[in-house]
Design an enzyme around this catalytic site. Sequence first.
Site, mmCIF file in Angstrom:
data_model
loop_
_atom_site.group_PDB
_atom_site.id
_atom_site.type_symbol
_atom_site.label_atom_id
_atom_site.label_comp_id
_atom_site.label_asym_id
_atom_site.label_seq_id
_atom_site.Cartn_x
_atom_site.Cartn_y
_atom_site.Cartn_z
ATOM 1 N N ALA A 94 -49.078 24.095 58.013
ATOM 2 C CA ALA A 94 -50.030 23.010 57.743
ATOM 3 C C ALA A 94 -49.377 21.622 57.722
ATOM 4 C CB ALA A 94 -50.751 23.277 56.421
ATOM 5 N N ASP B 41 -46.434 29.207 57.827
ATOM 6 C CA ASP B 41 -47.674 28.512 57.481
ATOM 7 C C ASP B 41 -47.347 27.038 57.659
ATOM 8 O OD1 ASP B 41 -49.642 27.040 56.238
ATOM 9 O OD2 ASP B 41 -49.839 28.347 54.503
ATOM 10 N N TYR C 256 -68.078 27.654 77.326
ATOM 11 C CA TYR C 256 -67.894 28.711 76.332
ATOM 12 C C TYR C 256 -66.501 29.330 76.454
ATOM 13 C CZ TYR C 256 -68.845 32.681 73.321
ATOM 14 O OH TYR C 256 -68.796 33.579 72.298
ATOM 15 N N PHE D 248 -49.916 29.568 49.594
ATOM 16 C CA PHE D 248 -51.030 28.699 49.240
ATOM 17 C C PHE D 248 -52.201 29.584 48.809
ATOM 18 C CE2 PHE D 248 -54.905 26.298 50.216
ATOM 19 C CZ PHE D 248 -54.724 25.320 49.276
ATOM 20 N N ASP D 249 -53.142 29.041 48.003
ATOM 21 C CA ASP D 249 -54.258 29.824 47.431
ATOM 22 C C ASP D 249 -54.987 30.701 48.445
ATOM 23 O OD1 ASP D 249 -53.608 27.633 45.900
ATOM 24 O OD2 ASP D 249 -55.646 27.240 45.248
ATOM 25 N N HIS E 295 -62.536 27.249 39.171
ATOM 26 C CA HIS E 295 -62.353 25.793 39.187
ATOM 27 C C HIS E 295 -63.336 25.058 40.081
ATOM 28 C CE1 HIS E 295 -59.965 27.543 42.369
ATOM 29 N NE2 HIS E 295 -59.871 26.374 42.966
ATOM 30 N N LYS F 71 -54.499 19.124 58.323
ATOM 31 C CA LYS F 71 -53.375 18.370 57.746
ATOM 32 C C LYS F 71 -52.609 17.702 58.896
ATOM 33 C CE LYS F 71 -54.399 21.456 54.369
ATOM 34 N NZ LYS F 71 -55.400 22.517 54.539
HETATM 35 N N1 PM9 Z 1 -54.947 23.345 51.757
HETATM 36 C C1 PM9 Z 1 -55.393 21.634 50.139
HETATM 37 O O1 PM9 Z 1 -56.190 20.899 49.565
HETATM 38 C C2 PM9 Z 1 -57.313 22.706 51.433
HETATM 39 C C3 PM9 Z 1 -58.177 23.052 50.291
HETATM 40 S S1 PM9 Z 1 -58.283 24.711 49.850
HETATM 41 C C4 PM9 Z 1 -59.034 24.687 48.332
HETATM 42 O O2 PM9 Z 1 -54.159 21.574 49.940
HETATM 43 C C5 PM9 Z 1 -51.651 25.558 53.257
HETATM 44 C C6 PM9 Z 1 -50.235 25.269 52.940
HETATM 45 C C7 PM9 Z 1 -52.670 24.756 52.811
HETATM 46 C C8 PM9 Z 1 -54.034 25.067 53.150
HETATM 47 C C9 PM9 Z 1 -55.110 24.290 52.669
HETATM 48 C C10 PM9 Z 1 -54.267 26.210 53.956
HETATM 49 C C11 PM9 Z 1 -55.661 26.597 54.362
HETATM 50 C C12 PM9 Z 1 -53.211 26.982 54.361
HETATM 51 N N2 PM9 Z 1 -51.931 26.656 54.004
HETATM 52 O O3 PM9 Z 1 -58.097 24.642 54.323
HETATM 53 O O4 PM9 Z 1 -58.364 26.707 55.655
HETATM 54 O O5 PM9 Z 1 -52.370 23.685 52.075
HETATM 55 O O6 PM9 Z 1 -57.710 24.628 56.784
HETATM 56 O O7 PM9 Z 1 -56.112 25.738 55.342
HETATM 57 C C13 PM9 Z 1 -55.856 22.602 51.134
HETATM 58 P P1 PM9 Z 1 -57.672 25.405 55.516
#
Ligand code: PM9
Length: 455
Positions: free
Chosen positions: A215, A213, A71, A123-124, A447, A256
């Site tokens: 990713a 960020d 843990y 990002f969204d 969406h 990613k």
């Molecule tokens: N990106 C993408 O498909 C996951 C789907 S969300 C509808 O591109 C960035 C630059 C991203 C991102 C996710 C996240 C969030 C943060 N920053 O999906 O929570 O492209 O692991 O990461 C998607 P998580």
Amino acid sequence: MKIVPPPYRIKVVEPLEMTTRAEREAYLEEAGYNPFLLPSKAVYIDLLTDSGTGSMSDNQWAGMMIGDEAYAGSNNFYHLQETIEEIMGFRYVIPTHQGRGAENILFTVMLKEGDIVPNNMHFDTTKAHVQYRKAKALDLVIDEAYDPSSQHPFKGDMNTEKLREVLTRDGDRIPLVMMTVTCNSGGGQPVSMANLREVSEIAKAFGKPLYIDSARFAENAYFIKLREEGYQDKAIAEIVKEMFSYADGATMSGKKDALVNIGGFAAFKDEEMYRKSTVWAVFFEGFPTYGGLAGRDLEAMARGLKEVLDFDYLAYRTGQIKYLADRLLEAGVPIMEPAGGHAVYLDALRFLPDMPREHFPAFALTSALYLEGGIRAVEIGSVLAGRDQETNENVYSSLELVRLTIPRRTYTERHLDAIADAVISLYQNPTRVKGLKFIYEPPVLRHFTARFNYV
Ligand code: PM9
């Protein structure tokens, strides 16, 4: 067409179901013409996202067998922490279940109502987390990012003049500056080292921390090596180290560029920020040495972070995107240029110039593409943009795009050819793409669950 050779061979395969057009018509109707509502078994090539959809290596799978499921203080946590410190230079690490978990922790510590967060392009999920705290998510990317045919090599760069202006005017409302590498919402476009350096100098001059960020940090580093003067002879690892040297911390979606199916982390240089964050980590994610992940997931992420720095891997990965983009460009298909790091974006407004905006051309194109080749893509356009909060009118976004997102180490060039053939066939027969109207529209994030029918 140049094909970069893959630096791996296939050891495990996952069978795909082939469907007939009639079956796809039935599946699509059942799904309300929304690709998010299609069952995966109905999809031949899945381009919805590159997030958590890639293939792990034998080395990562082997690592999962030495998962230490304690843990607290799992061996795999320490391995992950050491790896992140070595690669990115951040001493303090909190694992999270995925990227948005890290955003949640960071913004809970840093944001309050009325604040502003400047970013090249949020990002969204990042934007949603900022707005959830009644703060403003400000996109300051350079103008070229909004021009699909601009060949600017670093369309993810921040407009530093605008950053200086906003820091001068509203500095007391800005608790941090962010940079997203690569810039996903702008088409997977990279940020240059010069821009990162300048943004960091500006942030420092105003006494603000800079968070990345990260990713798709390795894909960004690859583009710096390829396109920015002075970096051709540097190893990807050196470039990555320099990128993060300009930041105070990072949020990361491991799904990613950590080459895993689930996981993420927040990382910090400052011990005080780390301490404050651990409180919320416990609250939202789990004890700060596991953060909602199993020990085996932490191990896979540590190993993935090392593997992603391999130049041959990155050359093949970005080469796949370029291969698909070149095939489409050769047939005259309008796409966002230059090809980015993780996806090819079709420009639906030029693809379907005669379709009215209220028929949602990009969303309509995703339906047609599914019928054509069993290919699932995602709309980045007006359905995603939603309605104006004040007037309740549809927001017709300036770009109406279809994202063909390529998962890592998953599809071969033959799959890419199948995608290109289906897209080209539709481009040559645009009447096969039929406009859509809502039959069910959820009030937020429409969406994901909206249902449609043909107009
Ligand atoms: N990106 C993408 O498909 C996951 C789907 S969300 C509808 O591109 C960035 C630059 C991203 C991102 C996710 C996240 C969030 C943060 N920053 O999906 O929570 O492209 O692991 O990461 C998607 P998580």
